[in-house]
Write an enzyme that holds these catalytic residues in place. Structure first.
Site, PDB file in Angstrom:
ATOM      1  N   SER A 168      -5.836  -3.965  -4.726  1.00  0.00           N
ATOM      2  CA  SER A 168      -5.158  -2.674  -4.641  1.00  0.00           C
ATOM      3  C   SER A 168      -4.859  -2.175  -6.041  1.00  0.00           C
ATOM      4  CB  SER A 168      -3.843  -2.801  -3.858  1.00  0.00           C
ATOM      5  OG  SER A 168      -3.081  -1.607  -3.953  1.00  0.00           O
ATOM      6  N   TYR A 181       3.912  -7.251  -1.957  1.00  0.00           N
ATOM      7  CA  TYR A 181       2.515  -6.919  -1.663  1.00  0.00           C
ATOM      8  C   TYR A 181       1.751  -6.663  -2.959  1.00  0.00           C
ATOM      9  CZ  TYR A 181      -1.459  -3.962  -0.291  1.00  0.00           C
ATOM     10  OH  TYR A 181      -2.709  -3.414  -0.140  1.00  0.00           O
TER      11      TYR A 181
END
Length: 247
Positions: A143, A156
Protein backbone atom coordinates in the site's frame (compact mmCIF):
# COMPACT_ATOMS: atom_id res chain seq x y z
CA UNK A 1 -6.66 -18.79 -24.09
CA UNK A 2 -3.39 -17.40 -25.43
CA UNK A 3 -1.33 -14.59 -24.00
CA UNK A 4 1.95 -13.73 -22.33
CA UNK A 5 1.15 -16.13 -19.47
CA UNK A 6 -0.18 -19.00 -21.55
CA UNK A 7 0.34 -22.29 -19.73
CA UNK A 8 1.36 -20.64 -16.45
CA UNK A 9 -0.48 -21.42 -13.22
CA UNK A 10 -1.24 -18.57 -10.82
CA UNK A 11 -2.60 -18.51 -7.28
CA UNK A 12 -4.27 -15.27 -6.20
CA UNK A 13 -5.18 -14.84 -2.53
CA UNK A 14 -7.99 -12.54 -1.53
CA UNK A 15 -9.53 -12.92 -4.99
CA UNK A 16 -13.21 -12.78 -4.04
CA UNK A 17 -13.46 -9.10 -4.96
CA UNK A 18 -11.62 -5.85 -5.49
CA UNK A 19 -8.00 -5.94 -6.63
CA UNK A 20 -7.64 -9.70 -6.09
CA UNK A 21 -10.59 -10.55 -8.33
CA UNK A 22 -9.41 -8.09 -10.98
CA UNK A 23 -5.91 -9.61 -10.84
CA UNK A 24 -7.23 -13.16 -11.19
CA UNK A 25 -9.31 -12.18 -14.22
CA UNK A 26 -6.43 -10.23 -15.79
CA UNK A 27 -4.01 -13.14 -15.35
CA UNK A 28 -6.56 -15.48 -16.92
CA UNK A 29 -6.97 -13.14 -19.90
CA UNK A 30 -3.26 -13.55 -20.50
CA UNK A 31 -3.62 -17.33 -20.54
CA UNK A 32 -2.84 -18.27 -16.94
CA UNK A 33 -4.73 -21.05 -15.17
CA UNK A 34 -5.85 -19.48 -11.91
CA UNK A 35 -6.49 -20.56 -8.34
CA UNK A 36 -8.99 -18.09 -6.86
CA UNK A 37 -8.72 -17.90 -3.07
CA UNK A 38 -11.22 -16.66 -0.54
CA UNK A 39 -11.33 -17.10 3.21
CA UNK A 40 -14.88 -15.98 4.00
CA UNK A 41 -16.46 -14.61 0.80
CA UNK A 42 -16.88 -17.89 -1.05
CA UNK A 43 -19.67 -16.44 -3.20
CA UNK A 44 -17.27 -13.77 -4.43
CA UNK A 45 -14.64 -16.37 -5.30
CA UNK A 46 -17.25 -18.39 -7.17
CA UNK A 47 -18.24 -15.28 -9.12
CA UNK A 48 -14.60 -14.67 -10.06
CA UNK A 49 -14.20 -18.27 -11.21
CA UNK A 50 -17.42 -17.98 -13.23
CA UNK A 51 -16.25 -14.77 -14.90
CA UNK A 52 -12.97 -16.43 -15.89
CA UNK A 53 -14.60 -19.58 -17.26
CA UNK A 54 -17.26 -17.62 -19.12
CA UNK A 55 -14.45 -15.70 -20.84
CA UNK A 56 -12.84 -18.97 -21.95
CA UNK A 57 -10.28 -19.36 -19.18
CA UNK A 58 -9.72 -21.96 -16.50
CA UNK A 59 -9.94 -21.39 -12.77
CA UNK A 60 -10.66 -23.20 -9.52
CA UNK A 61 -11.82 -21.85 -6.17
CA UNK A 62 -9.59 -22.30 -3.12
CA UNK A 63 -10.54 -21.77 0.50
CA UNK A 64 -8.52 -21.40 3.68
CA UNK A 65 -6.82 -19.09 6.15
CA UNK A 66 -3.57 -17.91 4.56
CA UNK A 67 -2.18 -17.14 8.03
CA UNK A 68 -2.34 -20.85 8.97
CA UNK A 69 0.53 -22.88 7.53
CA UNK A 70 -1.52 -26.05 7.08
CA UNK A 71 -4.19 -24.13 5.16
CA UNK A 72 -1.61 -22.45 2.94
CA UNK A 73 0.02 -25.78 2.13
CA UNK A 74 -3.35 -27.42 1.46
CA UNK A 75 -4.41 -24.70 -0.97
CA UNK A 76 -1.15 -24.96 -2.90
CA UNK A 77 -1.49 -28.74 -3.00
CA UNK A 78 -5.05 -28.42 -4.31
CA UNK A 79 -3.92 -26.11 -7.10
CA UNK A 80 -1.07 -28.45 -8.04
CA UNK A 81 -3.56 -31.32 -8.12
CA UNK A 82 -5.82 -29.30 -10.42
CA UNK A 83 -3.26 -27.86 -12.82
CA UNK A 84 0.00 -29.70 -12.18
CA UNK A 85 2.14 -26.84 -10.86
CA UNK A 86 2.27 -23.28 -9.57
CA UNK A 87 4.31 -20.58 -11.32
CA UNK A 88 2.91 -17.34 -9.93
CA UNK A 89 1.70 -16.25 -6.49
CA UNK A 90 -0.17 -12.99 -5.94
CA UNK A 91 -0.62 -12.15 -2.26
CA UNK A 92 -3.66 -9.89 -2.18
CA UNK A 93 -5.39 -11.13 0.98
CA UNK A 94 -5.55 -8.59 3.77
CA UNK A 95 -7.70 -6.46 6.04
CA UNK A 96 -7.69 -2.81 7.09
CA UNK A 97 -10.02 -2.20 10.03
CA UNK A 98 -9.75 1.10 11.88
CA UNK A 99 -7.41 0.93 14.88
CA UNK A 100 -6.93 4.38 16.45
CA UNK A 101 -3.93 4.61 18.80
CA UNK A 102 -5.89 4.39 22.04
CA UNK A 103 -7.93 1.44 20.80
CA UNK A 104 -5.11 -0.78 19.55
CA UNK A 105 -4.98 -4.02 21.52
CA UNK A 106 -2.40 -6.77 21.46
CA UNK A 107 -4.98 -9.11 19.97
CA UNK A 108 -6.04 -6.60 17.30
CA UNK A 109 -2.45 -5.78 16.39
CA UNK A 110 -1.55 -9.46 16.12
CA UNK A 111 -4.60 -10.12 13.94
CA UNK A 112 -3.58 -7.23 11.66
CA UNK A 113 -0.08 -8.60 11.25
CA UNK A 114 -1.42 -12.10 10.63
CA UNK A 115 -3.88 -10.92 7.96
CA UNK A 116 -1.46 -8.67 6.08
CA UNK A 117 2.04 -10.01 6.74
CA UNK A 118 2.16 -13.53 8.15
CA UNK A 119 -0.34 -14.69 5.52
CA UNK A 120 1.97 -13.51 2.74
CA UNK A 121 4.98 -15.21 4.31
CA UNK A 122 3.22 -18.56 4.74
CA UNK A 123 1.83 -18.48 1.21
CA UNK A 124 5.29 -17.69 -0.17
CA UNK A 125 6.81 -20.58 1.75
CA UNK A 126 4.12 -22.99 0.55
CA UNK A 127 4.45 -21.95 -3.08
CA UNK A 128 8.24 -21.72 -3.21
CA UNK A 129 8.40 -25.30 -1.98
CA UNK A 130 6.80 -26.35 -5.29
CA UNK A 131 8.75 -24.11 -7.67
CA UNK A 132 11.74 -26.37 -8.18
CA UNK A 133 14.53 -25.43 -10.59
CA UNK A 134 12.20 -23.55 -12.95
CA UNK A 135 11.63 -20.87 -10.30
CA UNK A 136 8.65 -18.58 -10.34
CA UNK A 137 7.26 -15.12 -9.64
CA UNK A 138 5.65 -13.64 -6.56
CA UNK A 139 3.75 -10.36 -6.42
CA UNK A 140 2.76 -8.93 -3.04
CA UNK A 141 0.11 -6.23 -2.72
CA UNK A 142 1.37 -3.56 -0.33
CA UNK A 143 0.00 0.00 0.00
CA UNK A 144 1.15 3.57 -0.55
CA UNK A 145 0.26 4.03 3.14
CA UNK A 146 3.50 2.19 3.88
CA UNK A 147 5.17 5.45 2.82
CA UNK A 148 2.63 7.92 4.25
CA UNK A 149 0.78 6.37 7.21
CA UNK A 150 -2.81 7.47 7.82
CA UNK A 151 -3.97 8.18 11.39
CA UNK A 152 -6.53 5.66 12.57
CA UNK A 153 -5.12 2.69 10.66
CA UNK A 154 -1.43 2.89 11.56
CA UNK A 155 -1.07 -0.85 12.37
CA UNK A 156 -2.26 -1.62 8.83
CA UNK A 157 0.24 0.87 7.43
CA UNK A 158 3.00 -0.74 9.50
CA UNK A 159 2.08 -4.20 8.24
CA UNK A 160 2.23 -3.02 4.63
CA UNK A 161 5.59 -1.31 5.23
CA UNK A 162 6.88 -4.60 6.62
CA UNK A 163 5.49 -6.42 3.57
CA UNK A 164 7.46 -4.16 1.23
CA UNK A 165 10.59 -4.74 3.31
CA UNK A 166 9.98 -8.49 3.30
CA UNK A 167 9.54 -8.35 -0.47
CA UNK A 168 12.93 -6.72 -0.93
CA UNK A 169 14.71 -8.97 1.56
CA UNK A 170 13.38 -12.29 0.30
CA UNK A 171 13.91 -11.20 -3.31
CA UNK A 172 17.62 -10.93 -2.55
CA UNK A 173 17.63 -14.17 -0.58
CA UNK A 174 15.84 -16.26 -3.22
CA UNK A 175 17.17 -14.69 -6.42
CA UNK A 176 19.69 -17.51 -6.88
CA UNK A 177 16.77 -19.92 -7.21
CA UNK A 178 15.31 -18.09 -10.24
CA UNK A 179 12.54 -16.59 -8.09
CA UNK A 180 11.56 -12.95 -8.59
CA UNK A 181 9.59 -11.22 -5.82
CA UNK A 182 8.09 -7.77 -6.28
CA UNK A 183 5.21 -5.75 -4.89
CA UNK A 184 2.72 -3.14 -5.97
CA UNK A 185 1.59 -0.44 -3.53
CA UNK A 186 -1.83 0.93 -4.52
CA UNK A 187 -3.24 4.20 -3.33
CA UNK A 188 -6.92 4.56 -2.47
CA UNK A 189 -8.70 2.21 -4.85
CA UNK A 190 -12.42 1.69 -5.39
CA UNK A 191 -12.84 -1.67 -3.64
CA UNK A 192 -14.98 -3.06 -0.80
CA UNK A 193 -12.04 -2.43 1.55
CA UNK A 194 -12.27 1.34 0.98
CA UNK A 195 -16.04 1.68 1.16
CA UNK A 196 -15.71 3.12 4.68
CA UNK A 197 -13.98 6.27 3.35
CA UNK A 198 -16.43 9.21 3.66
CA UNK A 199 -17.41 11.00 0.46
CA UNK A 200 -15.67 14.23 1.47
CA UNK A 201 -12.41 12.39 2.19
CA UNK A 202 -12.78 10.46 -1.07
CA UNK A 203 -13.18 13.73 -2.97
CA UNK A 204 -10.17 15.18 -1.17
CA UNK A 205 -7.97 12.23 -2.11
CA UNK A 206 -9.04 12.50 -5.73
CA UNK A 207 -8.37 16.24 -5.76
CA UNK A 208 -4.90 15.76 -4.24
CA UNK A 209 -4.01 13.03 -6.73
CA UNK A 210 -2.24 14.44 -9.81
CA UNK A 211 -4.23 12.14 -12.11
CA UNK A 212 -7.43 13.43 -10.51
CA UNK A 213 -9.23 10.28 -9.37
CA UNK A 214 -9.14 7.22 -7.15
CA UNK A 215 -7.68 4.02 -8.53
CA UNK A 216 -9.68 1.21 -10.06
CA UNK A 217 -8.92 -2.49 -9.47
CA UNK A 218 -7.95 -2.88 -13.13
CA UNK A 219 -5.26 -0.20 -12.71
CA UNK A 220 -3.51 -2.40 -10.16
CA UNK A 221 -4.29 -5.70 -11.88
CA UNK A 222 -2.43 -4.61 -15.01
CA UNK A 223 0.70 -3.92 -12.97
CA UNK A 224 0.40 -7.32 -11.31
CA UNK A 225 0.22 -8.97 -14.74
CA UNK A 226 3.34 -7.06 -15.79
CA UNK A 227 5.28 -8.15 -12.69
CA UNK A 228 4.20 -11.75 -13.26
CA UNK A 229 5.16 -11.71 -16.93
CA UNK A 230 8.45 -12.16 -18.80
CA UNK A 231 8.42 -8.41 -19.49
CA UNK A 232 9.47 -7.90 -15.85
CA UNK A 233 12.41 -10.28 -16.11
CA UNK A 234 14.88 -7.61 -14.87
CA UNK A 235 12.71 -6.33 -12.00
CA UNK A 236 13.28 -7.89 -8.59
CA UNK A 237 12.81 -6.77 -5.00
CA UNK A 238 10.91 -3.64 -5.97
CA UNK A 239 7.67 -2.10 -4.74
CA UNK A 240 5.92 -0.10 -7.46
CA UNK A 241 3.80 2.69 -5.99
CA UNK A 242 0.61 2.95 -8.06
CA UNK A 243 -1.44 5.84 -6.72
CA UNK A 244 -1.73 8.31 -9.59
CA UNK A 245 1.25 10.30 -8.31
CA UNK A 246 -0.14 11.04 -4.84
CA UNK A 247 2.97 9.91 -2.90
Amino acid sequence: MSGVLSGQVALVTGASGGIGSAAARALAREGALVGVHAFRNHAGAAATVAAITEAGGQAVALSGDCAVAADAEAMVAALVAAFGRVDILVNCAGAAPKQPFGEVTAEGFTAMMNDNLLSALLMMQAVVATFGERGGRIVNVSSNLAYGPMPGIVPYCAAKAALSTMTQGFARELAGRNIAINAVAPGATETPMTEWIPDDMRAGIAAATPLGRLGQPADIADIIVFLASPAARWVNGRTIIADGGLV
